[in-house]
Design a protein around this motif. Sequence first.
Motif, PDB file in Angstrom:
ATOM      1  N   UNK A   1     -15.903  39.197  -5.022  1.00  0.00           N
ATOM      2  CA  UNK A   1     -15.844  40.582  -4.529  1.00  0.00           C
ATOM      3  C   UNK A   1     -15.214  40.607  -3.148  1.00  0.00           C
ATOM      4  N   UNK A   2     -14.656  41.758  -2.795  1.00  0.00           N
ATOM      5  CA  UNK A   2     -14.079  41.977  -1.466  1.00  0.00           C
ATOM      6  C   UNK A   2     -14.644  43.271  -0.903  1.00  0.00           C
ATOM      7  N   UNK A   3     -14.924  43.268   0.400  1.00  0.00           N
ATOM      8  CA  UNK A   3     -15.513  44.430   1.057  1.00  0.00           C
ATOM      9  C   UNK A   3     -14.784  44.702   2.369  1.00  0.00           C
ATOM     10  N   UNK A   4     -14.850  45.958   2.821  1.00  0.00           N
ATOM     11  CA  UNK A   4     -14.466  46.294   4.183  1.00  0.00           C
ATOM     12  C   UNK A   4     -15.743  46.718   4.900  1.00  0.00           C
ATOM     13  N   UNK A   5     -15.938  46.184   6.096  1.00  0.00           N
ATOM     14  CA  UNK A   5     -17.132  46.471   6.892  1.00  0.00           C
ATOM     15  C   UNK A   5     -16.673  47.086   8.199  1.00  0.00           C
TER      16      UNK A   5
ATOM     17  N   UNK B   1     -18.322  48.442   2.247  1.00  0.00           N
ATOM     18  CA  UNK B   1     -17.737  49.252   1.177  1.00  0.00           C
ATOM     19  C   UNK B   1     -16.925  48.317   0.291  1.00  0.00           C
ATOM     20  N   UNK B   2     -17.251  48.277  -0.996  1.00  0.00           N
ATOM     21  CA  UNK B   2     -16.552  47.356  -1.898  1.00  0.00           C
ATOM     22  C   UNK B   2     -15.143  47.857  -2.189  1.00  0.00           C
ATOM     23  N   UNK B   3     -14.195  46.933  -2.191  1.00  0.00           N
ATOM     24  CA  UNK B   3     -12.813  47.247  -2.532  1.00  0.00           C
ATOM     25  C   UNK B   3     -12.644  47.109  -4.045  1.00  0.00           C
ATOM     26  N   UNK B   4     -12.053  48.127  -4.651  1.00  0.00           N
ATOM     27  CA  UNK B   4     -11.838  48.103  -6.093  1.00  0.00           C
ATOM     28  C   UNK B   4     -10.414  47.736  -6.435  1.00  0.00           C
ATOM     29  N   UNK B   5     -10.188  47.291  -7.647  1.00  0.00           N
ATOM     30  CA  UNK B   5      -8.853  46.910  -8.099  1.00  0.00           C
ATOM     31  C   UNK B   5      -7.975  48.142  -8.233  1.00  0.00           C
ATOM     32  N   UNK B   6      -6.823  48.163  -7.558  1.00  0.00           N
ATOM     33  CA  UNK B   6      -5.954  49.341  -7.520  1.00  0.00           C
ATOM     34  C   UNK B   6      -4.611  49.114  -8.206  1.00  0.00           C
ATOM     35  N   UNK B   7      -4.488  48.097  -8.996  1.00  0.00           N
ATOM     36  CA  UNK B   7      -3.244  47.853  -9.716  1.00  0.00           C
ATOM     37  C   UNK B   7      -2.434  46.730  -9.114  1.00  0.00           C
ATOM     38  N   UNK B   8      -2.118  46.831  -7.813  1.00  0.00           N
ATOM     39  CA  UNK B   8      -1.340  45.787  -7.142  1.00  0.00           C
ATOM     40  C   UNK B   8      -2.145  45.102  -6.040  1.00  0.00           C
ATOM     41  N   UNK B   9      -3.269  45.691  -5.675  1.00  0.00           N
ATOM     42  CA  UNK B   9      -4.128  45.109  -4.644  1.00  0.00           C
ATOM     43  C   UNK B   9      -5.555  45.611  -4.849  1.00  0.00           C
ATOM     44  N   UNK B  10      -6.436  45.308  -3.901  1.00  0.00           N
ATOM     45  CA  UNK B  10      -7.806  45.805  -3.922  1.00  0.00           C
ATOM     46  C   UNK B  10      -7.971  46.753  -2.745  1.00  0.00           C
TER      47      UNK B  10
ATOM     48  N   UNK C   1     -14.485  41.217   4.206  1.00  0.00           N
ATOM     49  CA  UNK C   1     -15.240  40.078   3.686  1.00  0.00           C
ATOM     50  C   UNK C   1     -14.725  39.794   2.284  1.00  0.00           C
ATOM     51  N   UNK C   2     -14.069  38.652   2.108  1.00  0.00           N
ATOM     52  CA  UNK C   2     -13.528  38.280   0.806  1.00  0.00           C
ATOM     53  C   UNK C   2     -14.261  37.033   0.337  1.00  0.00           C
ATOM     54  N   UNK C   3     -15.061  37.198  -0.701  1.00  0.00           N
ATOM     55  CA  UNK C   3     -15.885  36.094  -1.207  1.00  0.00           C
ATOM     56  C   UNK C   3     -16.736  35.494  -0.096  1.00  0.00           C
ATOM     57  N   UNK C   4     -17.241  36.363   0.776  1.00  0.00           N
ATOM     58  CA  UNK C   4     -18.113  35.924   1.853  1.00  0.00           C
ATOM     59  C   UNK C   4     -17.397  35.443   3.100  1.00  0.00           C
TER      60      UNK C   4
END
Length: 269
Positions: free
Chosen positions: A25-29, A39-48, A64-67
Motif C-alpha cells: 500500500x501507499x499513503x500520503x501523510x 490517506x491511501x493512494x488508489x490505483x489511477x491507471x498510470x500511477x497511484x 509512505x510506500x510499503x512502510x
Amino acid sequence: MPITVFRNYGLYFVRFSVSRRPRRAAFVVGSFTAFMKSIELGFCGSDYCAYVSLPPGKYYYRYLIDGEVVLDDGPVENGFNVLELSGGVVRRIRGVRRRLFRAIYGIFIDRFGCKREGSLRDRLGYIRSMGFDTIYLTPIFRAMSYHRYDVIDYFNVDDDLGGNKVFSELLRSAHDLGIKVILDLPIHHTGSNHPAFKAALDGDPGYSRWYYIYDGDYEKFMDVKRMPKLNMKFAGEWIKGVVLHWSLMGLMPSGLMSAQAYRPGSSGT
C-alpha cells in the motif's frame, strides 16, 4: 512523484501521486488531516493517487510506500515536504440556500436529432424561452450503443455528435444564454469494450481490481453483458479524474451530484 494543484472558488484541489507501484500500500501523510491521519493512494491507471481539497495555507506532507518514507524533490522541513497554497480567499455564505437551477430540460441525445452538427445549439434559444435554465444530456461519450451508457472512452465526445470541438461550442453557447449543462456520467460500470475491462480480462493486476471478475464471469449492471460493474474501491480515483476532466469545462456531472464533486478550475472555464 509530482503533485498537481488546481484552484477554484478560493479552494485548492491537490492531486498527490506516486509512480512507484507498492507491494502492499501507499499513503500520503500530511498536516491537512487531523492527527496526521494517512490517506491511501488508489490505483489511477498510470500511477497511484489521491485528491485532497484544501484552503490557502502552508502544509507539510510525505509519502509512505510499503512502510518506507518517501519525499518529493521540493523543499523539505523536519522530514516533510512543504506545500504552500496562497492567493485565495474562502468565502462562506451562511443562512442562504441558493437553488442551482429552476427548471431542467432533459434531452435523450439520439432522439433529439443531435447527430446533425449544430442542431442542439440552434435550439438553445427556444429551450431558454420556455423558462428552462438547465439542460440534462444523456451520455455523449464514445460508446458501444446508441444510448451510450456502455462507455468505452470517458474523455472524448462521440464523433457522431461532432466530437469535443462541437461540444465545446455548445457549452459556450449555452453559458452565453445562462443555461447550465449537466452530463449523465455512468460511473458504476463501463462498456465491455473499454480498454480497462479488456486489460482486466487479460489478467492485468491493476485493472483486474477495477471489476468484479471471478470464475470466468463478472458482475454486470442490470445483468447486461456489455456493462461490467466497476469496483469503486479500486476504480474510484480514476473516476475522480474523469469528473475533474469535465469539471474543468464548467460541467456538473450527474453521476456525482449526490456525492462530493471536485470542481477545480484554474485552467478551465
